[in-house]
Motif scaffolding. Structure first.
Motif, PDB file in Angstrom:
ATOM      1  N   TRP A  98       4.592   0.744   5.346  1.00 57.86           N
ATOM      2  CA  TRP A  98       5.009  -0.302   4.173  1.00 57.86           C
ATOM      3  C   TRP A  98       4.154   0.463   3.055  1.00 57.86           C
ATOM      4  O   TRP A  98       2.859   0.089   2.840  1.00 57.86           O
ATOM      5  CB  TRP A  98       4.827  -1.825   4.288  1.00 57.86           C
ATOM      6  CG  TRP A  98       5.737  -2.097   5.370  1.00 57.86           C
ATOM      7  CD1 TRP A  98       6.402  -1.603   6.081  1.00 57.86           C
ATOM      8  CD2 TRP A  98       5.939  -3.661   5.703  1.00 57.86           C
ATOM      9  NE1 TRP A  98       7.024  -2.501   6.935  1.00 57.86           N
ATOM     10  CE2 TRP A  98       6.770  -3.780   6.533  1.00 57.86           C
ATOM     11  CE3 TRP A  98       5.221  -4.859   5.163  1.00 57.86           C
ATOM     12  CZ2 TRP A  98       7.237  -5.024   7.294  1.00 57.86           C
ATOM     13  CZ3 TRP A  98       5.796  -5.846   5.714  1.00 57.86           C
ATOM     14  CH2 TRP A  98       6.644  -6.142   6.780  1.00 57.86           C
ATOM     15  N   PRO A 100       3.773   1.508  -1.362  1.00 59.65           N
ATOM     16  CA  PRO A 100       4.292   1.045  -2.504  1.00 59.65           C
ATOM     17  C   PRO A 100       5.077   2.436  -2.979  1.00 59.65           C
ATOM     18  O   PRO A 100       4.902   3.485  -2.766  1.00 59.65           O
ATOM     19  CB  PRO A 100       2.726   1.170  -3.347  1.00 59.65           C
ATOM     20  CG  PRO A 100       1.789   0.761  -2.445  1.00 59.65           C
ATOM     21  CD  PRO A 100       2.438   1.450  -1.006  1.00 59.65           C
ATOM     22  N   TRP A 117       9.997   1.188   1.248  1.00 56.80           N
ATOM     23  CA  TRP A 117       9.089   1.268  -0.029  1.00 56.80           C
ATOM     24  C   TRP A 117       9.087   0.021  -0.844  1.00 56.80           C
ATOM     25  O   TRP A 117      10.131  -0.580  -0.824  1.00 56.80           O
ATOM     26  CB  TRP A 117       9.987   2.387  -0.880  1.00 56.80           C
ATOM     27  CG  TRP A 117      10.221   3.687  -0.209  1.00 56.80           C
ATOM     28  CD1 TRP A 117      11.252   3.979   0.439  1.00 56.80           C
ATOM     29  CD2 TRP A 117       9.145   4.698   0.072  1.00 56.80           C
ATOM     30  NE1 TRP A 117      10.997   5.527   0.952  1.00 56.80           N
ATOM     31  CE2 TRP A 117       9.790   5.660   0.942  1.00 56.80           C
ATOM     32  CE3 TRP A 117       7.769   4.793  -0.107  1.00 56.80           C
ATOM     33  CZ2 TRP A 117       9.159   6.839   1.233  1.00 56.80           C
ATOM     34  CZ3 TRP A 117       6.954   5.616   0.323  1.00 56.80           C
ATOM     35  CH2 TRP A 117       7.500   7.038   1.026  1.00 56.80           C
ATOM     36  N   LEU A 118       8.077  -0.352  -1.390  1.00 55.22           N
ATOM     37  CA  LEU A 118       7.695  -1.752  -1.728  1.00 55.22           C
ATOM     38  C   LEU A 118       7.696  -1.528  -3.409  1.00 55.22           C
ATOM     39  O   LEU A 118       6.816  -0.704  -3.839  1.00 55.22           O
ATOM     40  CB  LEU A 118       6.414  -2.335  -1.344  1.00 55.22           C
ATOM     41  CG  LEU A 118       6.279  -2.422   0.297  1.00 55.22           C
ATOM     42  CD1 LEU A 118       4.915  -2.683   0.588  1.00 55.22           C
ATOM     43  CD2 LEU A 118       7.353  -3.163   0.734  1.00 55.22           C
ATOM     44  N   ASP A 119       8.275  -2.229  -4.166  1.00 55.59           N
ATOM     45  CA  ASP A 119       8.089  -2.303  -5.400  1.00 55.59           C
ATOM     46  C   ASP A 119       7.534  -3.719  -5.839  1.00 55.59           C
ATOM     47  O   ASP A 119       8.520  -4.802  -5.778  1.00 55.59           O
ATOM     48  CB  ASP A 119       9.592  -2.011  -6.110  1.00 55.59           C
ATOM     49  CG  ASP A 119       9.468  -2.098  -7.525  1.00 55.59           C
ATOM     50  OD1 ASP A 119       8.468  -2.347  -8.124  1.00 55.59           O
ATOM     51  OD2 ASP A 119      10.528  -1.529  -8.070  1.00 55.59           O
ATOM     52  N   PHE A 124       9.230  -8.081  -4.358  1.00 55.36           N
ATOM     53  CA  PHE A 124       9.141  -7.787  -2.848  1.00 55.36           C
ATOM     54  C   PHE A 124       8.344  -8.055  -1.937  1.00 55.36           C
ATOM     55  O   PHE A 124       8.188  -8.464  -0.802  1.00 55.36           O
ATOM     56  CB  PHE A 124       9.478  -6.060  -2.861  1.00 55.36           C
ATOM     57  CG  PHE A 124      10.237  -5.645  -1.744  1.00 55.36           C
ATOM     58  CD1 PHE A 124      10.265  -6.198  -0.581  1.00 55.36           C
ATOM     59  CD2 PHE A 124      10.618  -4.291  -1.766  1.00 55.36           C
ATOM     60  CE1 PHE A 124      10.799  -5.846   0.685  1.00 55.36           C
ATOM     61  CE2 PHE A 124      11.395  -3.647  -0.470  1.00 55.36           C
ATOM     62  CZ  PHE A 124      11.391  -4.386   0.667  1.00 55.36           C
ATOM     63  N   THR A 126       4.054  -7.448  -0.414  1.00 56.05           N
ATOM     64  CA  THR A 126       3.385  -6.505   0.146  1.00 56.05           C
ATOM     65  C   THR A 126       3.681  -6.418   1.809  1.00 56.05           C
ATOM     66  O   THR A 126       3.373  -5.322   2.346  1.00 56.05           O
ATOM     67  CB  THR A 126       2.095  -6.429   0.062  1.00 56.05           C
ATOM     68  OG1 THR A 126       1.353  -7.540   0.506  1.00 56.05           O
ATOM     69  CG2 THR A 126       1.776  -6.304  -1.693  1.00 56.05           C
ATOM     70  N   GLY A 127       4.328  -7.632   2.466  1.00 59.08           N
ATOM     71  CA  GLY A 127       4.318  -7.852   3.997  1.00 59.08           C
ATOM     72  C   GLY A 127       2.939  -8.149   4.537  1.00 59.08           C
ATOM     73  O   GLY A 127       2.982  -8.277   5.394  1.00 59.08           O
ATOM     74  N   ILE A 161      12.548  -8.446   3.321  1.00 55.89           N
ATOM     75  CA  ILE A 161      11.721  -7.562   3.834  1.00 55.89           C
ATOM     76  C   ILE A 161      11.778  -7.384   5.362  1.00 55.89           C
ATOM     77  O   ILE A 161      11.601  -6.334   5.999  1.00 55.89           O
ATOM     78  CB  ILE A 161      10.162  -7.795   3.355  1.00 55.89           C
ATOM     79  CG1 ILE A 161       9.244  -6.741   3.825  1.00 55.89           C
ATOM     80  CG2 ILE A 161       9.620  -8.985   4.110  1.00 55.89           C
ATOM     81  CD1 ILE A 161       7.833  -6.719   2.868  1.00 55.89           C
ATOM     82  N   SER A 165      13.218  -3.781   6.995  1.00 58.38           N
ATOM     83  CA  SER A 165      12.638  -3.250   8.215  1.00 58.38           C
ATOM     84  C   SER A 165      13.243  -3.074   9.487  1.00 58.38           C
ATOM     85  O   SER A 165      13.254  -1.819   9.940  1.00 58.38           O
ATOM     86  CB  SER A 165      11.248  -3.859   8.364  1.00 58.38           C
ATOM     87  OG  SER A 165      10.372  -4.029   7.459  1.00 58.38           O
ATOM     88  N   ASN A 190      16.246  -4.821  -3.400  1.00 61.19           N
ATOM     89  CA  ASN A 190      15.153  -4.076  -2.244  1.00 61.19           C
ATOM     90  C   ASN A 190      15.844  -3.366  -1.437  1.00 61.19           C
ATOM     91  O   ASN A 190      15.232  -2.262  -1.085  1.00 61.19           O
ATOM     92  CB  ASN A 190      14.516  -4.996  -1.763  1.00 61.19           C
ATOM     93  CG  ASN A 190      13.650  -6.158  -2.700  1.00 61.19           C
ATOM     94  OD1 ASN A 190      13.172  -5.500  -3.730  1.00 61.19           O
ATOM     95  ND2 ASN A 190      13.220  -7.456  -2.486  1.00 61.19           N
ATOM     96  N   ASN A 194      15.587   1.119  -0.689  1.00 57.46           N
ATOM     97  CA  ASN A 194      15.393   1.791   0.368  1.00 57.46           C
ATOM     98  C   ASN A 194      16.323   2.647   0.929  1.00 57.46           C
ATOM     99  O   ASN A 194      16.628   3.251   2.022  1.00 57.46           O
ATOM    100  CB  ASN A 194      14.728   0.935   1.448  1.00 57.46           C
ATOM    101  CG  ASN A 194      13.310   0.424   1.072  1.00 57.46           C
ATOM    102  OD1 ASN A 194      12.424   1.601   1.517  1.00 57.46           O
ATOM    103  ND2 ASN A 194      13.024  -0.603   0.319  1.00 57.46           N
TER     104      ASN A 194
END
Length: 287
Positions: A98, A100, A117-119, A124, A126-127, A161, A165, A190, A194
């Motif tokens: 995961w 940024p 990819w995290l925005d 979203f 950070t998990g 998320i 995944s 989101n 990705n």
């Protein structure tokens, strides 16, 4: 575009209770920052309008113990994104990374691994919260032996998320639902970030209506323990023979109670629980 940040000092001993409160409320505009070295803590909210920030804190203040006086600041969008870069770092769970989005061009991904990819500007997350990590670890482990044709359901998907995944790990049928229609557009954004816009079916539903597409081989429900216990028949009924049910969002202090509620209903299912910090999960395998 400017954003408004409201930052309120928080008694360190209230960090865990406030984190639990925000999780229960499900308002992703608020978060808790905790500097363990000073030590000091704050509850921080980010809003598009000053009026929204003030109104949201007015509604929240009475439920937050140990809070000080709020500080309100206008932040240019660029400044807010740069501030996020100081706190959000890549992390890995098995072959799933995961990362940024600002590291998309520079991040070295090992051969055979995949990235989400995290925005942070798109709500979203950070998990990194324990409840999400517990689910993700189950997901990655299950991926080692599950068929690509397996059906995955993310119940109460939030920002999407876990569903994203699952799609990144290669499952061709991923469904995700939430009872809040506003979060579904965030999920779709989101997924598009990705390159997975067409890989996941997002739709409005709850723990009664959300199963219309049929059972899943993997069903994940990262919600709250007391909610999960109210829907034992629906959750267990959504799992196909030979499938796996992963329950998270459970406080470690209540995990035995949650596990008992499910094992009483399906005593023939194999069950396992894990604890991470103050949180826990329960996994049940249907014969």
């Amino acid at each position: 575009m400017s954003l408004w940040e409201i930052k309120v000092p928080l008694a360190v001993e209230q960090v865990d209770a406030t984190d639990d409160l925000l999780l229960e409320l499900g308002d992703e505009r608020w978060s808790v920052l905790h500097d363990v070295l000073i030590p000091a803590a704050w509850i921080v909210g980010v809003f598009e309008a000053k009026e929204d920030a003030e109104a949201s804190w007015a509604a929240l203040a009475g439920a937050v113990a140990g809070a000080g006086e709020p500080e309100l600041n206008e932040m240019p969008d660029e400044a807010w994104r740069d501030a996020y870069k100081l706190h959000f770092k890549p992390w890995q769970c098995g072959r799933l990374h995961w990362v940024p989005v600002w590291e998309r061009e520079t991040y070295a991904l090992p051969e055979g691994d995949v990235a989400i990819w995290l925005d942070p500007g798109m709500a979203f997350g950070t998990g990194n919260h324990e409840t999400t990590r517990l689910c993700c670890e189950r997901l990655v482990e299950w991926a080692k032996t599950a068929s690509a044709d397996a059906r995955v359901i993310d119940a109460g998907c939030g920002s999407g998320i876990l569903a994203i995944s699952a799609a990144r790990l290669g499952w061709r049928e991923v469904r995700a639902f939430d009872n809040d229609p506003e979060v579904l557009s965030v999920c779709e954004e989101n997924a598009a970030l990705n390159g997975l816009a067409d890989a996941i079916t997002f739709y409005e539903g709850d723990l009664i209506t959300g199963w219309s597409g049929g059972p899943g081989d993997l069903v994940m429900a990262n919600i709250l323990g007391h909610v999960l216990m109210q829907f034992v028949p629906q959750l267990t009924g959504a799992v196909a023979p030979g499938g796996l049910l992963v329950l998270s969002g459970i406080l470690a202090t209540e995990v035995d109670q949650v596990q008992a509620a499910f094992t009483q209903a399906v005593p023939e299912w194999r069950v396992e629980q894990r604890i991470m910090g103050e949180w826990a999960d329960v996994a049940l395998w249907r014969p």
